[in-house]
Design a protein around this motif. Structure first.
Motif, PDB file in Angstrom:
ATOM      1  N   THR A 185     -44.069  -0.222 119.256  1.00 56.75           N
ATOM      2  CA  THR A 185     -43.171   0.851 119.672  1.00 56.75           C
ATOM      3  C   THR A 185     -43.926   2.178 119.790  1.00 56.75           C
ATOM      4  O   THR A 185     -44.824   2.474 118.998  1.00 56.75           O
ATOM      5  CB  THR A 185     -41.955   0.997 118.732  1.00 56.75           C
ATOM      6  N   LEU A 186     -43.553   2.939 120.798  1.00 53.64           N
ATOM      7  CA  LEU A 186     -44.191   4.246 121.020  1.00 53.64           C
ATOM      8  C   LEU A 186     -43.449   5.329 120.240  1.00 53.64           C
ATOM      9  O   LEU A 186     -43.961   6.430 120.080  1.00 53.64           O
ATOM     10  CB  LEU A 186     -44.177   4.597 122.515  1.00 53.64           C
ATOM     11  N   ASP A 187     -42.254   5.032 119.790  1.00 56.20           N
ATOM     12  CA  ASP A 187     -41.508   6.047 119.028  1.00 56.20           C
ATOM     13  C   ASP A 187     -40.857   5.434 117.785  1.00 56.20           C
ATOM     14  O   ASP A 187     -41.422   5.469 116.714  1.00 56.20           O
ATOM     15  CB  ASP A 187     -40.489   6.779 119.912  1.00 56.20           C
ATOM     16  N   GLU A 188     -39.689   4.819 117.946  1.00 57.45           N
ATOM     17  CA  GLU A 188     -39.043   4.269 116.752  1.00 57.45           C
ATOM     18  C   GLU A 188     -38.733   2.787 116.914  1.00 57.45           C
ATOM     19  O   GLU A 188     -38.851   2.232 118.011  1.00 57.45           O
ATOM     20  CB  GLU A 188     -37.779   5.065 116.406  1.00 57.45           C
ATOM     21  N   SER A 245     -39.867   1.188 123.359  1.00 59.12           N
ATOM     22  CA  SER A 245     -39.400   2.548 123.094  1.00 59.12           C
ATOM     23  C   SER A 245     -37.887   2.475 122.878  1.00 59.12           C
ATOM     24  O   SER A 245     -37.176   1.862 123.678  1.00 59.12           O
ATOM     25  CB  SER A 245     -39.709   3.453 124.284  1.00 59.12           C
ATOM     26  N   ALA A 247     -36.202   5.471 121.311  1.00 60.75           N
ATOM     27  CA  ALA A 247     -35.668   6.810 121.070  1.00 60.75           C
ATOM     28  C   ALA A 247     -34.849   7.301 122.273  1.00 60.75           C
ATOM     29  O   ALA A 247     -33.794   7.929 122.111  1.00 60.75           O
ATOM     30  CB  ALA A 247     -36.806   7.784 120.763  1.00 60.75           C
ATOM     31  N   ASN A 251     -30.884   8.281 122.455  1.00 54.33           N
ATOM     32  CA  ASN A 251     -30.368   9.545 123.005  1.00 54.33           C
ATOM     33  C   ASN A 251     -29.291   9.335 124.042  1.00 54.33           C
ATOM     34  O   ASN A 251     -28.288  10.057 124.064  1.00 54.33           O
ATOM     35  CB  ASN A 251     -31.515  10.342 123.623  1.00 54.33           C
TER      36      ASN A 251
END
Ligand code: KG4
Ligand code: ZN
Length: 409
Positions: A185-188, A245, A247, A251
């Motif tokens: 994962t690049l974020d969460e 990814s 996140a 959003n």
């Protein structure tokens, strides 16, 4: 008659279990104590060399963190500190062995929350010092990836998907300490994204969801929802790699919630009437994203000759792996590509001492990473899994053939 059956079964199981453990002990099977404290579970287990669990104990902090709205490291540390002695003692007592009978102690030292890893490591180092035992440092992700081998003889190499609250990665397991990282994962992580959405939806106020994790709540509500009522754009559609990814998706969902609150004229924190539909749409997009990345990882491994032609296997583990919708979506991918799909039971997918003990057993059997001198051991909050070949996967830019990811309930 009916009432007797379960007792009889338990009695027979217990007898064969006692017989088996007495037998392996008589045969001199080596015993490993495993200890896990990397996140929000304090776990310990004693296991023999054949994978039989002689005794285990687990203290989960999940309910506390559910109330505080996420893991606060200092609170997690304090809870590990309060419980580790009891948890280890319980596992030892349930196994009816004394520390002198252990062949080694295996403990998670990476990756994880620094404060939490520290508690497990300090405890383990004083334990091995006191009882003069070898120490086996364990990589938490490797332990997740190999747990399945405790249950069935899955041979290397095999593909692994780890999806939980803290992890999201695809790797090829080539040996007990030999992994190729295909994507991460690049974020969460997906569990984290679902936990955050569940909090934003105030699902803790929902009568069916007050004591379960965000991910479990999303799965439960999604069963009564219509995923087509909302559309969330799947992440990273134009990136032909195996990274994840979540996140951006989180959003999108939060913006939809905000819009719905405005439409319904309710304050944030009020349970929305369309909560089931939002859960279903989010769950579908998470499953879709995970399935696409996994499909590409399979095709990459096949193109590079990295998977065996006989019984190629995908192992799925981590808390999110217990989601049945996600499993079914992955099954469509493995059926289409000719892989076997294996998921350890939910209890073994989440963090526990058993998986750490098993990793210790695997290392003991192969004589790898067993330390008799522990002055140089440190914990590492960040630790990649194996050799990172994500750039090669990206460079291969594999376009996926069409595949309908439609789940029939
Ligand atoms: O493996 P785990 O116990 O610990 C971490 O590494 O975090 O996984 C917990 C995560 C949480 O984020 C939880 O919401 C998620 O796994 N989870 C689920 C389900 N059960 C747990 N997510 C989706 N569907 C589920 N049934
Ligand atoms: Zn974990």
């Amino acid at each position: 008659m009916h009432r007797e059956k379960p007792f009889l079964r338990a009695h027979l199981c217990l007898n064969s279990y006692l017989w088996k453990s007495a037998f392996t002990r008589a045969m001199g099977s080596r015993l490993v104590l495993g200890i896990e404290t990397s996140c929000d579970e304090t776990g310990a287990a004693v296991m023999d060399e054949t994978g039989v669990i002689l005794g285990e104990s687990l203290h989960s902090q999940k309910e506390v963190h559910l109330k505080t709205g996420g893991i606060i490291p200092t609170i997690a540390q304090q809870l590990h500190r309060e419980n580790i002695g009891r948890v280890v003692q319980e596992a030892m007592e349930r196994s009816s062995i004394s520390p002198s009978q252990l062949s080694a102690v295996a403990t998670t030292v990476k990756p994880g929350l620094a404060l939490c890893l520290g508690i497990g490591l300090d405890f383990s180092l004083s334990f091995v010092k006191k009882h003069q035992k070898p120490f086996i440092p364990i990589h938490h992700m490797e332990a997740h990836a190999l747990t399945v081998r405790m249950l069935q003889p899955v041979v290397f190499p095999f593909l692994v998907l780890l999806v939980s609250g803290g992890h999201s990665l695809l790797a090829l397991a080539r040996g007990i300490d030999d992994f190729l990282l295909l994507g991460q994962t690049l974020d969460e992580a997906p569990g984290d994204a679902m936990d955050k959405v569940a909090r934003r939806l105030s699902l803790i106020k929902h009568p069916k969801c007050s004591t379960i994790s965000g991910g479990q709540a999303i799965e439960l509500l999604a069963q009564d929802g219509d995923r087509l009522k909302f559309h969330f754009r799947p992440p990273m559609g134009a990136h032909y790699d195996c990274n994840f990814s979540f996140a951006g998706l989180r959003n999108q969902v939060k913006m939809t919630i905000q819009k719905k609150e405005a439409e319904e004229g309710v304050e944030p924190g009020t349970l929305l009437s369309c909560v089931n539909d939002i859960a279903a749409a989010m769950q579908h997009t998470v499953a879709f994203h995970i399935a696409k990345r996994t499909h590409r990882a399979i095709l990459f491994c096949k193109a590079q000759g990295l998977l065996p032609s006989f019984n190629p296997t995908l192992v799925v583990s981590g808390g999110v792996a217990s989601n049945q919708y996600i499993r079914k979506t992955l099954k469509i991918v493995t059926d289409a590509t000719g892989l076997d799909l294996l998921c350890p039971p939910s209890k073994l997918c989440t963090d526990n001492g058993v998986m750490i003990a098993w990793n210790g057993v695997e290392r003991l059997r192969e004589g790898k990473g067993i330390l008799s001198y522990t002055d140089v051991v440190h914990y590492e909050p960040k630790a990649p899994l194996g050799v990172d070949i994500t750039a090669e996967v990206e460079a291969a830019a594999i376009k996926l053939p069409p595949l309908k990811l439609k789940i029939m309930d």
